[in-house]
Design a protein around this motif. Structure first.
Motif, PDB file in Angstrom:
ATOM      1  N   GLY B  10       0.793  -1.213   0.000  1.00  0.00           N
ATOM      2  CA  GLY B  10       0.000   0.000   0.000  1.00  0.00           C
ATOM      3  C   GLY B  10       0.831   1.271   0.000  1.00  0.00           C
ATOM      4  O   GLY B  10       0.279   2.363  -0.098  1.00  0.00           O
ATOM      5  N   LEU B  11       2.138   1.124   0.095  1.00  0.00           N
ATOM      6  CA  LEU B  11       3.028   2.281   0.134  1.00  0.00           C
ATOM      7  C   LEU B  11       4.203   2.038  -0.800  1.00  0.00           C
ATOM      8  O   LEU B  11       4.871   0.999  -0.716  1.00  0.00           O
ATOM      9  N   VAL B  12       4.445   2.980  -1.694  1.00  0.00           N
ATOM     10  CA  VAL B  12       5.546   2.885  -2.656  1.00  0.00           C
ATOM     11  C   VAL B  12       6.293   4.215  -2.648  1.00  0.00           C
ATOM     12  O   VAL B  12       5.664   5.282  -2.596  1.00  0.00           O
ATOM     13  N   LYS B  13       7.602   4.135  -2.716  1.00  0.00           N
ATOM     14  CA  LYS B  13       8.405   5.367  -2.726  1.00  0.00           C
ATOM     15  C   LYS B  13       8.430   5.977  -4.123  1.00  0.00           C
ATOM     16  O   LYS B  13       8.388   5.254  -5.133  1.00  0.00           O
ATOM     17  N   PRO B  91       3.819  11.060  -6.730  1.00  0.00           N
ATOM     18  CA  PRO B  91       2.628  11.228  -5.884  1.00  0.00           C
ATOM     19  C   PRO B  91       1.321  11.271  -6.686  1.00  0.00           C
ATOM     20  O   PRO B  91       0.263  10.929  -6.150  1.00  0.00           O
ATOM     21  N   GLU B  92       1.391  11.656  -7.967  1.00  0.00           N
ATOM     22  CA  GLU B  92       0.201  11.664  -8.825  1.00  0.00           C
ATOM     23  C   GLU B  92      -0.387  10.271  -9.030  1.00  0.00           C
ATOM     24  O   GLU B  92      -1.560  10.138  -9.425  1.00  0.00           O
ATOM     25  N   ASP B  93       0.400   9.233  -8.763  1.00  0.00           N
ATOM     26  CA  ASP B  93      -0.072   7.851  -8.921  1.00  0.00           C
ATOM     27  C   ASP B  93      -0.761   7.329  -7.662  1.00  0.00           C
ATOM     28  O   ASP B  93      -1.224   6.185  -7.640  1.00  0.00           O
ATOM     29  N   THR B  94      -0.827   8.138  -6.636  1.00  0.00           N
ATOM     30  CA  THR B  94      -1.564   7.763  -5.431  1.00  0.00           C
ATOM     31  C   THR B  94      -3.042   7.621  -5.759  1.00  0.00           C
ATOM     32  O   THR B  94      -3.660   8.550  -6.288  1.00  0.00           O
ATOM     33  N   ALA B  95      -3.593   6.438  -5.476  1.00  0.00           N
ATOM     34  CA  ALA B  95      -4.976   6.160  -5.865  1.00  0.00           C
ATOM     35  C   ALA B  95      -5.422   4.825  -5.287  1.00  0.00           C
ATOM     36  O   ALA B  95      -4.615   4.048  -4.773  1.00  0.00           O
ATOM     37  N   LEU B  96      -6.721   4.571  -5.420  1.00  0.00           N
ATOM     38  CA  LEU B  96      -7.297   3.261  -5.124  1.00  0.00           C
ATOM     39  C   LEU B  96      -7.270   2.454  -6.417  1.00  0.00           C
ATOM     40  O   LEU B  96      -7.862   2.869  -7.417  1.00  0.00           O
ATOM     41  N   TYR B  97      -6.561   1.338  -6.415  1.00  0.00           N
ATOM     42  CA  TYR B  97      -6.389   0.532  -7.617  1.00  0.00           C
ATOM     43  C   TYR B  97      -7.308  -0.684  -7.572  1.00  0.00           C
ATOM     44  O   TYR B  97      -7.371  -1.394  -6.551  1.00  0.00           O
ATOM     45  N   TYR B  98      -8.005  -0.924  -8.692  1.00  0.00           N
ATOM     46  CA  TYR B  98      -8.914  -2.061  -8.805  1.00  0.00           C
ATOM     47  C   TYR B  98      -8.479  -2.978  -9.952  1.00  0.00           C
ATOM     48  O   TYR B  98      -8.111  -2.490 -11.029  1.00  0.00           O
ATOM     49  N   GLY B 113     -10.219  -3.557  -4.228  1.00  0.00           N
ATOM     50  CA  GLY B 113      -9.471  -2.306  -4.259  1.00  0.00           C
ATOM     51  C   GLY B 113      -8.270  -2.331  -3.328  1.00  0.00           C
ATOM     52  O   GLY B 113      -8.337  -2.915  -2.239  1.00  0.00           O
ATOM     53  N   THR B 114      -7.181  -1.711  -3.767  1.00  0.00           N
ATOM     54  CA  THR B 114      -5.975  -1.551  -2.955  1.00  0.00           C
ATOM     55  C   THR B 114      -5.596  -0.079  -2.971  1.00  0.00           C
ATOM     56  O   THR B 114      -5.348   0.486  -4.042  1.00  0.00           O
ATOM     57  N   MET B 115      -5.571   0.540  -1.801  1.00  0.00           N
ATOM     58  CA  MET B 115      -5.150   1.934  -1.712  1.00  0.00           C
ATOM     59  C   MET B 115      -3.628   1.981  -1.768  1.00  0.00           C
ATOM     60  O   MET B 115      -2.954   1.384  -0.909  1.00  0.00           O
ATOM     61  N   VAL B 116      -3.074   2.640  -2.775  1.00  0.00           N
ATOM     62  CA  VAL B 116      -1.635   2.767  -2.930  1.00  0.00           C
ATOM     63  C   VAL B 116      -1.254   4.238  -2.764  1.00  0.00           C
ATOM     64  O   VAL B 116      -1.779   5.104  -3.462  1.00  0.00           O
ATOM     65  N   THR B 117      -0.366   4.478  -1.838  1.00  0.00           N
ATOM     66  CA  THR B 117       0.143   5.819  -1.579  1.00  0.00           C
ATOM     67  C   THR B 117       1.590   5.897  -2.032  1.00  0.00           C
ATOM     68  O   THR B 117       2.397   5.015  -1.694  1.00  0.00           O
ATOM     69  N   VAL B 118       1.908   6.926  -2.807  1.00  0.00           N
ATOM     70  CA  VAL B 118       3.290   7.148  -3.235  1.00  0.00           C
ATOM     71  C   VAL B 118       3.870   8.254  -2.365  1.00  0.00           C
ATOM     72  O   VAL B 118       3.450   9.410  -2.452  1.00  0.00           O
ATOM     73  N   SER B 119       4.803   7.862  -1.521  1.00  0.00           N
ATOM     74  CA  SER B 119       5.386   8.819  -0.576  1.00  0.00           C
ATOM     75  C   SER B 119       6.706   8.280  -0.065  1.00  0.00           C
ATOM     76  O   SER B 119       6.886   7.064   0.072  1.00  0.00           O
ATOM     77  N   SER B 120       7.628   9.209   0.211  1.00  0.00           N
ATOM     78  CA  SER B 120       8.910   8.806   0.776  1.00  0.00           C
ATOM     79  C   SER B 120       8.825   8.668   2.292  1.00  0.00           C
ATOM     80  O   SER B 120       9.776   8.249   2.935  1.00  0.00           O
TER      81      SER B 120
END
Lengths: 115, 120
Positions: B10-13, B91-98, B113-120
């Motif tokens: 759920g978290l990606v740098k 960060p623009e790719d932060t979204a709920l992915y289905y 759905g998987t909530m993915v947050t792009v953040s360091s």
């Protein structure tokens, strides 16, 4: 790109009354080869994924109540709920398929509430 | 009945790769009548189709122009699943992915759905 524009953005309707949501495509999405409009409607409730209601503009998905109906052709489409029930409170989206290149595009959504 | 079970972080740098998997039950990734899609949803971008994979005597992959240079969708017939890889995330790719099954130019079955947050 094909742009889908829904109207209104939000709508409040009394229980038992008719609700009408419109969707306009920037290009025709009628596929002449199969004589079908590539337009679908979805219902989304909080915390849930969208649920398919209507495909090919007017074909109701299995299990969807018959108070939901879709109409239109070419660029202008309508979702109608004939007699609003409390469980119909949701956000509604239209979606089109256009090819080539293959592209699916959704409208911005219409929030439906009880008046 | 058809069920789609999503998995992945759920978290990606930023600048790294987003990877999600969708396990299919009740249908086959090799079905010749449906397609297997990834769609995301965010407040800023709404519902956005990312791409699909499908089998019609051979495998096809089709991607949205907006992500075409960064995306790969792969079927895995041995595990009856398909995956999403999105490279160089911001960060623009932060979204709920289905993950979603497609049929008749519409989407009839959705994963949770998987909530993915792009953040360091």
């Amino acid at each position: 790109d094909v742009v889908m524009t829904q109207s209104p953005d939000s709508l409040a309707v009394s229980l038992g009354e008719r609700a009408t949501i419109n969707c306009k495509s920037s290009q025709s999405i009628l596929y002449n080869s199969i004589n079908k409009n590539q337009l679908a409607w979805y219902q989304q409730k909080p915390g849930q994924p969208p649920k398919l209601l209507i495909y090919w503009a007017s074909t109701r998905e299995s299990g969807v109540p018959d108070r939901f109906s879709g109409s239109g052709s070419g660029t202008d489409f309508t979702l109608t709920i004939s007699s609003l029930q409390a469980e119909d409170v949701a956000v509604y989206f239209c979606q089109q398929f256009y090819n080539p290149p293959p592209m699916f595009t959704f409208g911005q959504g219409t929030k439906l509430e009880i008046k | 009945q058809v069920q789609l079970q999503q998995s992945g972080p759920g978290l990606v740098k930023p600048s790294q790769t987003l990877s999600l998997t969708c396990a299919i039950s009740g249908d086959s990734v090799s079905s010749n009548s449906v397609a297997w899609n990834w769609i995301r949803q965010s407040p800023s971008r709404g519902l956005e189709w990312l791409g699909r994979t499908y089998y019609r005597s051979k495998w096809y992959n089709e991607y949205a122009v907006s992500v075409k240079s960064r995306i790969t969708i792969n079927p895995d017939t041995s595990k009856n699943q398909f995956s999403l890889q999105l490279n160089s995330v911001t960060p623009e790719d932060t979204a709920l992915y289905y993950c979603v099954r497609g049929i008749n130019s519409a989407f009839d079955m959705w994963g949770q759905g998987t909530m993915v947050t792009v953040s360091s």
